[in-house]
Scaffold this motif. Sequence first.
Motif, PDB file in Angstrom:
ATOM      1  N   CYS A  73       1.056  -1.046  -0.039  1.00 36.84           N
ATOM      2  CA  CYS A  73      -0.139  -0.005   0.036  1.00 36.84           C
ATOM      3  C   CYS A  73       0.947   1.174   0.109  1.00 36.84           C
ATOM      4  CB  CYS A  73      -0.862  -0.089   1.180  1.00 36.84           C
ATOM      5  SG  CYS A  73      -0.082   0.400   2.966  1.00 36.84           S
ATOM      6  N   ALA A  74       0.182   2.401  -0.177  1.00 34.98           N
ATOM      7  CA  ALA A  74       1.026   3.599   0.110  1.00 34.98           C
ATOM      8  C   ALA A  74       1.194   3.873   1.664  1.00 34.98           C
ATOM      9  CB  ALA A  74      -0.034   4.779  -0.591  1.00 34.98           C
ATOM     10  N   ASP A 129       0.910   6.783   3.298  1.00 34.15           N
ATOM     11  CA  ASP A 129      -0.016   7.500   3.666  1.00 34.15           C
ATOM     12  C   ASP A 129      -1.268   6.783   3.897  1.00 34.15           C
ATOM     13  OD1 ASP A 129      -0.899   7.437   1.229  1.00 34.15           O
ATOM     14  OD2 ASP A 129      -0.546   9.779   0.998  1.00 34.15           O
ATOM     15  N   ARG A 130      -1.646   5.744   3.538  1.00 32.61           N
ATOM     16  CA  ARG A 130      -2.987   4.894   3.766  1.00 32.61           C
ATOM     17  C   ARG A 130      -2.881   4.162   5.131  1.00 32.61           C
ATOM     18  NH1 ARG A 130      -6.736   4.380  -0.423  1.00 32.61           N
ATOM     19  NH2 ARG A 130      -7.498   2.842   1.104  1.00 32.61           N
ATOM     20  N   ILE A 131      -1.745   4.034   5.757  1.00 35.34           N
ATOM     21  CA  ILE A 131      -1.603   3.485   7.221  1.00 35.34           C
ATOM     22  C   ILE A 131      -1.789   4.540   8.067  1.00 35.34           C
ATOM     23  CG2 ILE A 131      -0.367   2.013   8.638  1.00 35.34           C
ATOM     24  CD1 ILE A 131       1.151   0.999   6.059  1.00 35.34           C
ATOM     25  N   PRO A 132      -2.746   4.433   8.970  1.00 35.42           N
ATOM     26  CA  PRO A 132      -2.932   5.584  10.035  1.00 35.42           C
ATOM     27  C   PRO A 132      -1.770   5.653  11.082  1.00 35.42           C
ATOM     28  CG  PRO A 132      -4.978   4.609   9.732  1.00 35.42           C
ATOM     29  CD  PRO A 132      -3.952   3.745   8.975  1.00 35.42           C
ATOM     30  N   VAL A 192      -2.394  -1.929   8.785  1.00 36.12           N
ATOM     31  CA  VAL A 192      -3.207  -2.436   7.626  1.00 36.12           C
ATOM     32  C   VAL A 192      -2.879  -3.913   7.557  1.00 36.12           C
ATOM     33  CG1 VAL A 192      -3.266  -0.421   6.064  1.00 36.12           C
ATOM     34  CG2 VAL A 192      -1.544  -1.909   5.579  1.00 36.12           C
ATOM     35  N   ARG A 244       2.798   1.615  11.082  1.00 37.90           N
ATOM     36  CA  ARG A 244       3.298   2.893  10.690  1.00 37.90           C
ATOM     37  C   ARG A 244       3.284   3.699  12.303  1.00 37.90           C
ATOM     38  NH1 ARG A 244       2.400   8.310   9.109  1.00 37.90           N
ATOM     39  NH2 ARG A 244       0.183   7.896   8.761  1.00 37.90           N
ATOM     40  N   LYS A 262       5.777   4.147  -1.100  1.00 37.33           N
ATOM     41  CA  LYS A 262       4.864   2.798  -1.260  1.00 37.33           C
ATOM     42  C   LYS A 262       5.695   1.893  -0.397  1.00 37.33           C
ATOM     43  CE  LYS A 262       4.080   3.774  -5.939  1.00 37.33           C
ATOM     44  NZ  LYS A 262       4.997   3.722  -7.142  1.00 37.33           N
ATOM     45  N   ALA A 293       0.019  12.448   5.775  1.00 39.01           N
ATOM     46  CA  ALA A 293      -0.709  11.581   6.695  1.00 39.01           C
ATOM     47  C   ALA A 293      -1.240  12.128   7.903  1.00 39.01           C
ATOM     48  CB  ALA A 293       0.015  10.280   6.817  1.00 39.01           C
TER      49      ALA A 293
END
Length: 150
Positions: free
Chosen positions: A34-35, A37-40, A45, A58, A122, A149
């Motif tokens: 994933c990217a 910035d998609r992981i809080p 994830v 992250r 990524k 993020a």
Amino acid sequence: MAAVLSLHIAAAFREKRLDEAQTAAVADGFVEVCAADRIPEDRAVVVSLSGERVAVFRYAGKVSAISNVCRHQNGPLGEGRIIDGCVTCPWHGYQYVPETGASPPPFTEKVPTYRTRVIDGKVLVHPCPHAPGTRVEPARVDEAVRTQAS
């Protein structure tokens, strides 16, 4: 005009280096998950790699990956969060250090760890797990991704 040309050349070299790094990582067996910035922040994830559930966390500008399965009662570690520097299982509060997959002393539970890389924002994870409790250096997330993020 020369300054603009210089900027274009620098951008082309940067893109070439990123492409080479991505190609090398894939050749080494890493899988893009994933990217970043998609992981809080302080969360994960969950992905399936080679049939195993892996939680990719992250935190503090870093990314680490561990087994998603808590050793206590198979709780979903990826649904937990990082509290006091440890991945905390949402079911019963068991904790694991994200870099090692080991519970902090005096506890002895350990989960497998995975190698991670962050290339151009990524997140990539190698699908082969390390033995439970093996220390794996976390990947660093670049400053731009952390800013977006937050």
